[in-house]
Scaffold this motif. Structure first.
Motif, PDB file in Angstrom:
ATOM      1  N   LEU A  36       0.836  -1.209   0.000  1.00  0.00           N
ATOM      2  CA  LEU A  36       0.000   0.000   0.000  1.00  0.00           C
ATOM      3  C   LEU A  36       0.869   1.256   0.000  1.00  0.00           C
ATOM      4  O   LEU A  36       0.577   2.230  -0.692  1.00  0.00           O
ATOM      5  N   LYS A  37       1.957   1.178   0.779  1.00  0.00           N
ATOM      6  CA  LYS A  37       2.849   2.337   0.871  1.00  0.00           C
ATOM      7  C   LYS A  37       3.556   2.558  -0.474  1.00  0.00           C
ATOM      8  O   LYS A  37       3.605   3.681  -0.986  1.00  0.00           O
ATOM      9  N   GLU A  38       4.048   1.469  -1.027  1.00  0.00           N
ATOM     10  CA  GLU A  38       4.787   1.526  -2.294  1.00  0.00           C
ATOM     11  C   GLU A  38       3.953   2.158  -3.400  1.00  0.00           C
ATOM     12  O   GLU A  38       4.439   2.964  -4.178  1.00  0.00           O
ATOM     13  N   HIS A  39       2.677   1.778  -3.443  1.00  0.00           N
ATOM     14  CA  HIS A  39       1.804   2.265  -4.525  1.00  0.00           C
ATOM     15  C   HIS A  39       0.929   3.439  -4.081  1.00  0.00           C
ATOM     16  O   HIS A  39       0.020   3.845  -4.803  1.00  0.00           O
ATOM     17  N   GLN A  40       1.200   3.951  -2.886  1.00  0.00           N
ATOM     18  CA  GLN A  40       0.450   5.080  -2.321  1.00  0.00           C
ATOM     19  C   GLN A  40      -1.060   4.889  -2.432  1.00  0.00           C
ATOM     20  O   GLN A  40      -1.787   5.754  -2.936  1.00  0.00           O
ATOM     21  N   ILE A  41      -1.497   3.727  -1.977  1.00  0.00           N
ATOM     22  CA  ILE A  41      -2.935   3.411  -1.997  1.00  0.00           C
ATOM     23  C   ILE A  41      -3.517   3.730  -0.614  1.00  0.00           C
ATOM     24  O   ILE A  41      -2.929   3.351   0.402  1.00  0.00           O
ATOM     25  N   SER A  42      -4.642   4.441  -0.596  1.00  0.00           N
ATOM     26  CA  SER A  42      -5.243   4.787   0.698  1.00  0.00           C
ATOM     27  C   SER A  42      -5.936   3.562   1.290  1.00  0.00           C
ATOM     28  O   SER A  42      -6.408   2.682   0.568  1.00  0.00           O
ATOM     29  N   TRP A  43      -5.966   3.514   2.615  1.00  0.00           N
ATOM     30  CA  TRP A  43      -6.622   2.378   3.276  1.00  0.00           C
ATOM     31  C   TRP A  43      -7.485   2.849   4.438  1.00  0.00           C
ATOM     32  O   TRP A  43      -7.270   3.909   5.004  1.00  0.00           O
ATOM     33  N   THR A  44      -8.473   2.027   4.764  1.00  0.00           N
ATOM     34  CA  THR A  44      -9.384   2.289   5.872  1.00  0.00           C
ATOM     35  C   THR A  44      -9.481   1.012   6.685  1.00  0.00           C
ATOM     36  O   THR A  44      -9.560  -0.080   6.109  1.00  0.00           O
ATOM     37  N   GLN A  45      -9.491   1.167   8.008  1.00  0.00           N
ATOM     38  CA  GLN A  45      -9.568  -0.014   8.867  1.00  0.00           C
ATOM     39  C   GLN A  45     -11.015  -0.297   9.263  1.00  0.00           C
ATOM     40  O   GLN A  45     -11.755   0.609   9.607  1.00  0.00           O
ATOM     41  N   LEU A  46     -11.370  -1.555   9.176  1.00  0.00           N
ATOM     42  CA  LEU A  46     -12.718  -1.978   9.567  1.00  0.00           C
ATOM     43  C   LEU A  46     -12.592  -2.962  10.723  1.00  0.00           C
ATOM     44  O   LEU A  46     -11.758  -3.869  10.673  1.00  0.00           O
ATOM     45  N   GLY A  47     -13.412  -2.783  11.749  1.00  0.00           N
ATOM     46  CA  GLY A  47     -13.442  -3.756  12.838  1.00  0.00           C
ATOM     47  C   GLY A  47     -14.665  -4.635  12.657  1.00  0.00           C
ATOM     48  O   GLY A  47     -14.849  -5.263  11.611  1.00  0.00           O
ATOM     49  N   ARG A  48     -15.560  -4.617  13.675  1.00  0.00           N
ATOM     50  CA  ARG A  48     -16.814  -5.366  13.537  1.00  0.00           C
ATOM     51  C   ARG A  48     -17.930  -4.481  13.003  1.00  0.00           C
ATOM     52  O   ARG A  48     -19.103  -4.871  13.025  1.00  0.00           O
ATOM     53  N   GLY A  49     -17.589  -3.292  12.574  1.00  0.00           N
ATOM     54  CA  GLY A  49     -18.552  -2.417  11.907  1.00  0.00           C
ATOM     55  C   GLY A  49     -19.716  -1.990  12.782  1.00  0.00           C
ATOM     56  O   GLY A  49     -20.805  -1.712  12.269  1.00  0.00           O
ATOM     57  N   SER A  50     -19.488  -1.890  14.088  1.00  0.00           N
ATOM     58  CA  SER A  50     -20.611  -1.551  14.974  1.00  0.00           C
ATOM     59  C   SER A  50     -20.641  -0.078  15.361  1.00  0.00           C
ATOM     60  O   SER A  50     -21.449   0.336  16.185  1.00  0.00           O
ATOM     61  N   ASN A  51     -19.738   0.694  14.764  1.00  0.00           N
ATOM     62  CA  ASN A  51     -19.765   2.132  15.016  1.00  0.00           C
ATOM     63  C   ASN A  51     -19.509   2.887  13.725  1.00  0.00           C
ATOM     64  O   ASN A  51     -18.892   3.945  13.729  1.00  0.00           O
ATOM     65  N   LEU A  52     -19.966   2.325  12.634  1.00  0.00           N
ATOM     66  CA  LEU A  52     -19.620   2.881  11.326  1.00  0.00           C
ATOM     67  C   LEU A  52     -20.835   3.111  10.450  1.00  0.00           C
ATOM     68  O   LEU A  52     -21.697   2.249  10.332  1.00  0.00           O
TER      69      LEU A  52
END
Ligand code: FAD
Length: 282
Positions: free
Chosen positions: A42-58
């Protein structure tokens, strides 16, 4: 290998609100090695990322999430017990952790028996209830930073406040947390946890898809009280409704979209400002 890769994956099924468009790519690394490889790519290709947990506050937007969404896989779902300390992987369920702790006679997590998130989500959110929160028991957290570096943050490093941690400004992925518990009596711990759970069953719409409380409590007051006093219980936009049971919950009563929820949030904010001069924060 970076783990399971799902392209154009609908996210509604990964959130407790059952709302959300597709992730361009959802990656589920199953262990630390795969996560490290993923972060390098992700760093090499400068791709943005988002972290997902159990999705109970999203609330995931209807158009979904661009870039990569990361959900920690099975290798992050563990818990080990060392006398009065618990070490848990970030993907472990908080509810299950509370039950395990109670069975071992470890006190400190009683507040969290009804919080349907992951350990990582609780550490990030400073999840709390019944007068306690994650900051009261966290000893340290192992975190993968944006550049792939792995660091250990102490509870002080987390800069905890009400539903706030440093990770909300300085993104990183929690991979493991260590909790300092107190040795206690199994029966007492279990009883306290069950009392909290029973109260939730009576006061919260647990049978309907939601993300728990939507608004932060303003200092010295409760958002639920204000929303109810504004006459908004049961108010509906599209498939999103202010719960008739708990006014700080927005429930998905059918095919709610994220746009419905956002519109309802904004309606509540306007009404509460108009009637009480208080600005509710989601
Ligand atoms: P998600 O919803 O998936 O994510 C929330 C945030 O945490 C996102 O920004 C995400 O990027 C980040 N995140 C998730 N995992 C990680 C990780 N491993 N590393 C870094 N960041 C991460 N909350 C309370 O505090 N108290 C309550 O009493 C409470 N009751 C609830 C009741 C119900 C019925 C529901 C549906 C929700 C409730 N919540 C409550 C909200 C929610 O359960 C908590 O905020 C929980 O901590 C979110 O965890 P999660 O794994 O679901 O995170």
């Amino acid at each position: 290998a970076v783990g399971q890769v799902l392209v154009n994956e609908p996210l509604a099924k990964y959130t407790t609100w059952r709302i959300g468009g597709p992730a361009d790519v959802l990656v589920i690394p199953s262990n630390q090695e795969e996560l490290s490889t993923l972060m390098t790519v992700l760093k090499e290709h400068q791709i943005s990322w988002t972290q997902l947990g159990r999705g109970s506050n999203l609330l995931v937007a209807d158009k979904g999430i661009r870039g990569v969404v990361i959900k920690l896989g099975e290798g992050f779902d563990y818990a080990t017990f060392e006398e009065d300390r618990i070490i848990a992987g970030a993907a472990h369920s908080v509810v299950k952790l509370c039950i395990l702790a109670a069975k071992k006679g470890l006190s400190g997590l009683e507040f969290a028996g009804g919080i349907p998130g992951s350990v990582g989500g609780a550490v990030y959110m400073n999840a709390g209830a019944h007068g306690s929160d994650t900051s009261k028991i966290l000893q340290s957290a192992r975190i993968v930073l944006h550049d792939g570096q792995i660091v250990t943050y102490s509870v002080e490093d987390m800069q905890y406040a009400y539903r706030h941690s440093i990770l909300q400004e300085q993104p990183g992925i929690v991979v493991e947390a260590s909790f300092q518990m107190k040795l206690g009596d199994r029966t007492t711990i279990m009883a306290e946890m069950n009392t909290h759970k029973d109260r939730r069953r009576l006061t919260q719409p647990l049978q309907q898809p939601s993300a728990g409380s939507v608004f932060r409590n303003p200092p010295g007051d409760h958002s639920a009280r204000l929303i109810e006093a504004a006459g908004l219980k049961g108010y509906r936009i599209g498939g999103a409704e202010i719960s008739t049971q708990h006014a700080n919950f927005i429930v998905n009563v059918g095919q709610s979209t994220a746009a419905d929820v956002l519109e309802l949030i904004s309606h509540v904010q306007k009404e509460v400002v108009k009637q009480f001069g208080i600005e509710l924060q989601p």
